[in-house]
Design a protein around this motif. Sequence first.
Motif, PDB file in Angstrom:
ATOM      1  N   LEU A 174       4.885  -2.905  -7.457  1.00 53.66           N
ATOM      2  CA  LEU A 174       3.762  -3.088  -6.539  1.00 53.66           C
ATOM      3  C   LEU A 174       3.798  -2.048  -5.434  1.00 53.66           C
ATOM      4  N   THR A 175       2.618  -1.548  -5.068  1.00 49.82           N
ATOM      5  CA  THR A 175       2.481  -0.667  -3.919  1.00 49.82           C
ATOM      6  C   THR A 175       1.836  -1.482  -2.808  1.00 49.82           C
ATOM      7  N   ILE A 176       2.609  -1.761  -1.768  1.00 50.80           N
ATOM      8  CA  ILE A 176       2.174  -2.699  -0.742  1.00 50.80           C
ATOM      9  C   ILE A 176       1.762  -1.956   0.532  1.00 50.80           C
ATOM     10  N   PRO A 177       0.545  -2.174   1.012  1.00 49.97           N
ATOM     11  CA  PRO A 177       0.141  -1.563   2.282  1.00 49.97           C
ATOM     12  C   PRO A 177       0.906  -2.183   3.448  1.00 49.97           C
ATOM     13  N   THR A 178       1.312  -1.359   4.383  1.00 49.60           N
ATOM     14  CA  THR A 178       2.012  -1.875   5.567  1.00 49.60           C
ATOM     15  C   THR A 178       0.996  -2.472   6.533  1.00 49.60           C
ATOM     16  N   ASP A 179       1.511  -3.217   7.513  1.00 47.12           N
ATOM     17  CA  ASP A 179       0.613  -3.774   8.530  1.00 47.12           C
ATOM     18  C   ASP A 179      -0.089  -2.653   9.292  1.00 47.12           C
ATOM     19  N   ALA A 180       0.607  -1.519   9.477  1.00 45.98           N
ATOM     20  CA  ALA A 180      -0.013  -0.375  10.155  1.00 45.98           C
ATOM     21  C   ALA A 180      -1.148   0.204   9.312  1.00 45.98           C
ATOM     22  N   ASP A 181      -0.941   0.288   7.993  1.00 48.21           N
ATOM     23  CA  ASP A 181      -2.003   0.773   7.093  1.00 48.21           C
ATOM     24  C   ASP A 181      -3.235  -0.123   7.182  1.00 48.21           C
ATOM     25  N   ILE A 182      -3.000  -1.423   7.156  1.00 52.06           N
ATOM     26  CA  ILE A 182      -4.106  -2.386   7.186  1.00 52.06           C
ATOM     27  C   ILE A 182      -4.843  -2.304   8.523  1.00 52.06           C
ATOM     28  N   ALA A 183      -4.087  -2.172   9.612  1.00 49.59           N
ATOM     29  CA  ALA A 183      -4.713  -2.059  10.930  1.00 49.59           C
ATOM     30  C   ALA A 183      -5.578  -0.803  11.013  1.00 49.59           C
ATOM     31  N   ASP A 184      -5.088   0.307  10.457  1.00 47.72           N
ATOM     32  CA  ASP A 184      -5.872   1.549  10.449  1.00 47.72           C
ATOM     33  C   ASP A 184      -7.145   1.377   9.620  1.00 47.72           C
ATOM     34  N   ALA A 185      -7.025   0.701   8.460  1.00 53.27           N
ATOM     35  CA  ALA A 185      -8.185   0.485   7.598  1.00 53.27           C
ATOM     36  C   ALA A 185      -9.231  -0.377   8.295  1.00 53.27           C
ATOM     37  N   ILE A 186      -8.784  -1.403   9.016  1.00 53.42           N
ATOM     38  CA  ILE A 186      -9.703  -2.287   9.737  1.00 53.42           C
ATOM     39  C   ILE A 186     -10.443  -1.508  10.824  1.00 53.42           C
ATOM     40  N   ALA A 187      -9.718  -0.606  11.477  1.00 55.62           N
ATOM     41  CA  ALA A 187     -10.319   0.169  12.557  1.00 55.62           C
ATOM     42  C   ALA A 187     -11.350   1.176  12.038  1.00 55.62           C
ATOM     43  N   THR A 276     -10.015   9.292   6.063  1.00 58.43           N
ATOM     44  CA  THR A 276      -8.637   9.109   6.516  1.00 58.43           C
ATOM     45  C   THR A 276      -8.139   7.673   6.364  1.00 58.43           C
ATOM     46  N   MET A 277      -8.961   6.820   5.757  1.00 58.79           N
ATOM     47  CA  MET A 277      -8.552   5.423   5.571  1.00 58.79           C
ATOM     48  C   MET A 277      -7.385   5.346   4.591  1.00 58.79           C
ATOM     49  N   PRO A 278      -6.336   4.587   4.921  1.00 57.99           N
ATOM     50  CA  PRO A 278      -5.213   4.412   3.983  1.00 57.99           C
ATOM     51  C   PRO A 278      -5.715   3.887   2.644  1.00 57.99           C
ATOM     52  N   ARG A 279      -5.131   4.388   1.568  1.00 56.86           N
ATOM     53  CA  ARG A 279      -5.566   4.027   0.226  1.00 56.86           C
ATOM     54  C   ARG A 279      -4.773   2.833  -0.296  1.00 56.86           C
ATOM     55  N   PHE A 280      -5.444   1.733  -0.529  1.00 58.37           N
ATOM     56  CA  PHE A 280      -4.846   0.578  -1.192  1.00 58.37           C
ATOM     57  C   PHE A 280      -5.968  -0.223  -1.841  1.00 58.37           C
ATOM     58  N   ARG A 281      -5.606  -1.000  -2.858  1.00 49.86           N
ATOM     59  CA  ARG A 281      -6.584  -1.862  -3.518  1.00 49.86           C
ATOM     60  C   ARG A 281      -6.768  -3.134  -2.698  1.00 49.86           C
ATOM     61  N   LEU A 282      -7.913  -3.751  -2.816  1.00 48.95           N
ATOM     62  CA  LEU A 282      -8.135  -5.019  -2.121  1.00 48.95           C
ATOM     63  C   LEU A 282      -7.136  -6.077  -2.595  1.00 48.95           C
ATOM     64  N   HIS A 283      -6.778  -6.043  -3.880  1.00 47.45           N
ATOM     65  CA  HIS A 283      -5.828  -7.032  -4.403  1.00 47.45           C
ATOM     66  C   HIS A 283      -4.434  -6.814  -3.833  1.00 47.45           C
ATOM     67  N   ASP A 284      -4.153  -5.587  -3.352  1.00 51.72           N
ATOM     68  CA  ASP A 284      -2.845  -5.329  -2.757  1.00 51.72           C
ATOM     69  C   ASP A 284      -2.643  -6.129  -1.468  1.00 51.72           C
ATOM     70  N   LEU A 285      -3.739  -6.531  -0.815  1.00 45.98           N
ATOM     71  CA  LEU A 285      -3.621  -7.352   0.396  1.00 45.98           C
ATOM     72  C   LEU A 285      -3.059  -8.732   0.056  1.00 45.98           C
ATOM     73  N   ARG A 286      -3.373  -9.232  -1.131  1.00 42.93           N
ATOM     74  CA  ARG A 286      -2.806 -10.501  -1.610  1.00 42.93           C
ATOM     75  C   ARG A 286      -1.297 -10.340  -1.828  1.00 42.93           C
ATOM     76  N   HIS A 287      -0.895  -9.212  -2.436  1.00 41.25           N
ATOM     77  CA  HIS A 287       0.534  -8.956  -2.624  1.00 41.25           C
ATOM     78  C   HIS A 287       1.256  -8.843  -1.284  1.00 41.25           C
ATOM     79  N   ALA A 288       0.611  -8.167  -0.328  1.00 44.44           N
ATOM     80  CA  ALA A 288       1.225  -8.010   0.997  1.00 44.44           C
ATOM     81  C   ALA A 288       1.454  -9.370   1.653  1.00 44.44           C
ATOM     82  N   TYR A 289       0.486 -10.259   1.512  1.00 46.48           N
ATOM     83  CA  TYR A 289       0.627 -11.616   2.062  1.00 46.48           C
ATOM     84  C   TYR A 289       1.808 -12.331   1.416  1.00 46.48           C
TER      85      TYR A 289
END
Length: 337
Positions: A174-187, A276-289
């Motif tokens: 699994l390639t898991i987005p970090t909390d920093a990646d997710i925060a950047d994507a939200i911004a 410049t948005m970090p690259r991750f799949r939406l399903h990867d957010l489920r894995h991160a959780y």
Amino acid sequence: MDIEPGQFSMPKNLYQRNEIWYGRFAEGGTIRRVCLRTSDLRQAKIRLKALKTKVDDARFGVKNPKIWQEAVVSYTLGVLQAGGVRSSTADRYLVSLRQIDPHFKGVPLHDIDQERISHFIAARQAGGTANATIRRDLTTISRVLSFAAAQGMTTTNAALSYDRRLVRERSAALTIPTDADIADAIALAPPLWGDLFRFLRGTGLRLGEALRARWDHIQDGNLTVHITKNGFPRTIRLPEGILKGVAGKGRIFAGLPDDSGVVSSRYVTVRKTAKTMPRFRLHDLRHAYAIAEIRSGRDIYDLSHHLGHSSVKVTERYLGYAPGRRSVARDTHGDTR
């Protein structure tokens, strides 16, 4: 050079001319000779067998055997279009059927045996198809043949008895987005998409489950997920503050379609727009959780229910991403798997 006896002998009832195989067999006291239109010996044997079966059936008044396409049509009308399975499941079967068709087109159902299934799997693997996809194809073949048997079209189902341990499904890392990646994507994303990212990371829901969630499904901070992958509704606790603003009516994410495939496609456009948005799949957010919950010490059985897994075995894949948790799971539950 010495030639071993029978080394170059022709197969019974088959012979070649200009590298093309011909067959011969008896019909009504006379010998019939037919061109089998192939230079492949295996195909020649199959075609000669099918031709002889057809002749024998006609001789004894047996109706022509049903072929694969007839079974597919019957299954499509009788199950997929009749609402026998969920629409998302029907879509997956239709995708598989399109991949299977070139391999079974025109094949009588009684000729779909273990050997033919094995050749189908070998061809799919040679084409680079993942074992997980091949296993789904086997399930589709089995469903079609089971329905055909119920309709009196065949008496066998080689896909059902095929040993699937020979086609093991290996989970990719699994390639898991970090909390920093997710925060950047939200911004960087439009507000509605940012809210979706935050909701998926905070709940671990599947994308489709999140898109179908409604305000009236929430009561006392709990969300009941009515339409699930395994067909069983479940209720989960929502993190405090996960949803902004005042509760509305209808779907929570009414600004997005409720089709996960459409939303996933649109997400690709959103990522391209915000370069410049970090690259991750939406399903990867489920894995991160799930991994964050495992690392925090959450009971794996409780997490398995929250995620809606059909078995805790599915949830156990996340143990490998939390140092020490696998041994804890063994000690606590006596499960060494």
